[in-house]
Design an enzyme around this catalytic site. Structure first.
Site, PDB file in Angstrom:
ATOM      1  N   THR A  13       9.097  -9.097   8.590  1.00 46.65           N
ATOM      2  CA  THR A  13       9.154  -8.676   7.191  1.00 46.65           C
ATOM      3  C   THR A  13      10.377  -7.802   6.919  1.00 46.65           C
ATOM      4  OG1 THR A  13       6.746  -8.714   7.144  1.00 46.65           O
ATOM      5  CG2 THR A  13       7.844  -7.533   5.355  1.00 46.65           C
ATOM      6  N   ALA A  43      18.274 -11.401  17.009  1.00 49.36           N
ATOM      7  CA  ALA A  43      17.361 -11.959  18.006  1.00 49.36           C
ATOM      8  C   ALA A  43      15.953 -11.952  17.446  1.00 49.36           C
ATOM      9  CB  ALA A  43      17.404 -11.136  19.295  1.00 49.36           C
ATOM     10  N   LYS A 105       8.377   4.010  13.711  1.00 46.68           N
ATOM     11  CA  LYS A 105       7.820   5.374  13.690  1.00 46.68           C
ATOM     12  C   LYS A 105       7.073   5.713  14.966  1.00 46.68           C
ATOM     13  CE  LYS A 105       6.513   3.036  10.574  1.00 46.68           C
ATOM     14  NZ  LYS A 105       6.191   2.355   9.323  1.00 46.68           N
ATOM     15  N   GLU A 129      15.693   6.706   9.181  1.00 49.91           N
ATOM     16  CA  GLU A 129      15.201   6.946   7.815  1.00 49.91           C
ATOM     17  C   GLU A 129      14.029   6.041   7.470  1.00 49.91           C
ATOM     18  OE1 GLU A 129      14.409   8.682   4.980  1.00 49.91           O
ATOM     19  OE2 GLU A 129      16.519   9.282   4.936  1.00 49.91           O
ATOM     20  N   GLY A 134       9.051   4.617   4.128  1.00 53.45           N
ATOM     21  CA  GLY A 134       9.803   3.435   3.682  1.00 53.45           C
ATOM     22  C   GLY A 134      11.122   3.759   3.036  1.00 53.45           C
ATOM     23  N   ASP A 201      -0.977   5.984  11.994  1.00 53.01           N
ATOM     24  CA  ASP A 201       0.334   5.718  11.397  1.00 53.01           C
ATOM     25  C   ASP A 201       0.854   6.956  10.672  1.00 53.01           C
ATOM     26  OD1 ASP A 201       2.414   3.715  10.254  1.00 53.01           O
ATOM     27  OD2 ASP A 201       1.541   4.627   8.464  1.00 53.01           O
ATOM     28  N   LYS A 205       4.250   9.570  11.483  1.00 53.96           N
ATOM     29  CA  LYS A 205       5.240  10.007  10.491  1.00 53.96           C
ATOM     30  C   LYS A 205       5.234  11.522  10.347  1.00 53.96           C
ATOM     31  CE  LYS A 205       4.608   5.643   8.012  1.00 53.96           C
ATOM     32  NZ  LYS A 205       3.744   5.007   6.989  1.00 53.96           N
TER      33      LYS A 205
END
Lengths: 437, 437
Positions: A13, A43, A105, A129, A134, A201, A205
């Site tokens: 994505t 790759a 992350k 970043e 995001g 997650d 962060k």
């Protein structure tokens, strides 16, 4: 000037989004950067060439190590995710003297210290970043925009899936499980939603943001992590009636005792701007001693928003190619020799206000008993409300907001409340933060 | 490494704040920057040494040119404001090969093109983060954080005084003049409030943001500027009932016809995050094609918030001292050779929706007549409401929301409506923007 040559690992994505954005906005990006930025090699094990605009002219192979070892490539973008082989690839790229841009992350939160040490040694930059929130340039804001400040605290909505679920629960009065299923159907949540709904997650962060704010090494294992799976639509509604919203926050705060690093559902006053950040959107509120509160809002995930951050890093790295490495922006905001050994405190030491909910027998004296236990523990009550019982329930919900108290004390009080025979089940407890100036 | 030596011009509010922040957070700033940043010389005509913490060790004189000519000083901070002698001082500093940091929005908006050309020539940097939205790192976000994006539009609340006044008018149902007087008493508004309430200050800032967004030279004279002096408490209340808030916005947008640059009161949907930015706070909403909408929020003025931006610029300049000038971040986001000659369009060419209010005789057929004129001009009406007359009034307010229309057409329709003998006085017209994705 020759374009900078970039090797891309991963065409999923975000990888696809990066190819597309770099190709669509090539002219505008070069007008800003002063030179072109061109992905020459990529790759990927599998990818769908028909779904990615801008692949023309990129040599795609299935061997990521070949790209990392390619002497033509100056910058490597790592968008594979996970630890293995991402860590090995990033370390190899650094060893080969290449700059690295990554959106990973988990990798930075867990292995950032060794990665940055190796990069420092080699005089290359690892830019990340895209790893937090995001497309919001929050790493840049914290590392460069707020350098004047002693950061006091920060609070972020840094997981879009969790925020979408809580927003739907509030707007539609629906249950967690029901909304999660919808989020999965919409593609906002993974088939295995653990990383999102259990807060892992967000903790990755927050670990990164906390280091940048306070100049401490990355310490994921010390970040307290609590998910949103136990939040009920009743709690969301009761909080709303009391003037609060429940958000899943990552919080980092500097106190006399050390650094608080914690991810958990949190009641925040409805009137705060960040309480109005809804759906899959992310926002980070940072309180500096000079600037006061500042907030950064935008899309926290998705192909092009994340690509926006990846490309911004590419431009930064390209611009910094001629800078003496000593004078580049340090990876963790503070110079490596000047990181601090401030300890991260245990959650038991944290002081916050609380929202509490118990199921109590509907008879005189029960509320007084509960209030008495809190009072004996030195916990002041700001509000207490008895709600209507759910259909078919004999017990009534008793909802309270307390003043701030050390978590250890609250744990003891909760134990005593749960031992009352007029109380049914366990005490629901959600921390509450005012997030005021 | 030796500290960077800085000369400061001006010891007013922001100058004093800069001295204080640099001194209070000296250690933390040096840990980030990799070297100390020390103000060694300062110039001020008058100042109160007792009111500024951190002045020790700074040699203060009353001759700004002496500081600019001092060979020991590497960076000049210009915090005098206005054009004269600020322009001469900045040009002299550049001529002397010194980097410049300034908070002077008027100077940059009016003379930025020549200042940046001179700086480019000399290989020095003129940094101006503090010139727009105080402590919010919006210049950095636009120049560096969003480099991947084609910017479609931006909308900012970039004058705290104006936002305070509109917020008070809404919250307390008070009139403009009354709130302005209060703002002056509180120190939020100057004794001469023209720059704030007529939109000139916001237009200076918008001119800068528009250049950064679209890569065009600074063109203050082409920025359409309309203040908030004609907004009534009735309009604020009617807008609220229709689901909108009135904010004084700076808007820049790229269209097929060119660049729109305009400052004016604007109805925006109440549910937008930026509609909830209240009081003296500032916020800028930027829409990029890759990242989508992002928002940056914080204090837009004040001693320490503005100092926060000044010091961030100092750290940036200190870090960039070893960079090849060609590789530094360009002043106007795009490389000077690649600025664009896209024209700024006239306000008559701009397409927006409108809020209209007329005072109409309370008799059958009047509403139909007004609606008919709009319909004949091809203007669709989204909502039309007849309000209660004010006490003692014979005419009733008729409030309308239209679909988007070219301003030139609207002007003609308004002229016809004003010519109706059933209409009293002039048509109140406030532009309306959805600010959606």
């Amino acid at each position: 000037m020759e374009p900078v040559k970039v090797g891309l690992l991963g065409l999923g994505t975000v990888g696809g989004g990066t190819v597309t954005v770099l190709s669509r906005n090539a002219d505008e990006i070069a007008r800003r950067a002063g030179r072109g930025i061109r992905i020459t090699h990529a790759a990927a094990k599998t990818y769908d060439p028909d779904k990615i605009a801008g692949l023309d002219g990129i040599e795609v192979c299935d061997d990521a190590f070949a790209v990392v070892d390619n002497p033509e490539v100056e910058i490597i973008i790592e968008l594979i995710g996970g630890y293995n082989p991402a860590l090995e690839l990033v370390m190899k790229a650094i060893e080969n003297g290449k700059h690295v841009v990554t959106a990973n992350k988990a990798l930075i939160a867990m292995h950032g210290n060794e990665i940055f040490a190796a990069a420092q040694e080699k005089g290359v930059t690892v830019a990340f970043e895209a790893a937090v929130a995001g497309g919001i340039p929050i790493i840049k804001a914290m590392r460069e925009g707020l350098t004047a400040n002693h950061i006091e605290w920060l609070a972020g909505i840094i997981n879009g899936t969790g925020n979408f679920i809580l927003t739907e629960m509030r707007d539609k009065g629906r249950d967690f499980a029901e909304v999660l299923a919808e989020a999965q159907a919409l593609g906002y949540a993974e088939a295995n939603p653990t990383f999102d709904v259990e807060g892992i997650d967000a903790a990755h962060k927050l670990t990164i943001l906390g280091s940048l704010a306070f100049g401490i090494p990355l310490q994921f294992d010390k970040t307290y992590t609590e998910g949103i799976t136990r939040i009920t639509r009743q709690d969301v509604a009761y909080a709303e009636h009391l003037g609060y919203r429940i958000k899943h926050l990552g919080l980092a705060r500097k106190t006399a005792a050390g650094i608080e690093m914690r991810v958990h559902p949190t009641l925040i006053p409805r009137k705060r701007l960040i309480a109005n950040v809804d759906g899959v959107m992310n926002a980070v509120l940072v309180k500096g001693d000079a600037v006061g509160p500042t907030l950064y809002y935008g899309a926290g995930a998705g192909a092009e928003p994340t690509a926006s951050a990846v490309v911004a890093d590419l431009v930064d790295v390209a611009r910094a190619l001629t800078t003496d490495p000593e004078n580049r922006v340090p990876h963790l905001a503070f110079q490596p020799a000047h990181l601090s050994d401030l300890r991260v405190v245990d959650i038991e030491e944290v002081t916050t206000a609380y929202y509490l909910r118990v199921h109590a027998e509907d008879k005189p004296g029960v509320m007084a008993k509960v209030a008495g236990i809190l009072g004996d523990a030195g916990i002041s009550i700001e509000a207490i409300q008895q709600k209507e019982p759910e259909e078919g329930e004999t017990h009534v919900p008793l909802v309270m907001i307390t003043h701030p108290v050390v978590e250890g004390n609250m744990n003891q009080a909760i134990e005593k409340i749960e031992a009352l025979d007029t109380i049914n089940g366990s005490v629901v407890r959600i921390r509450l933060e005012e997030l005021g100036g």
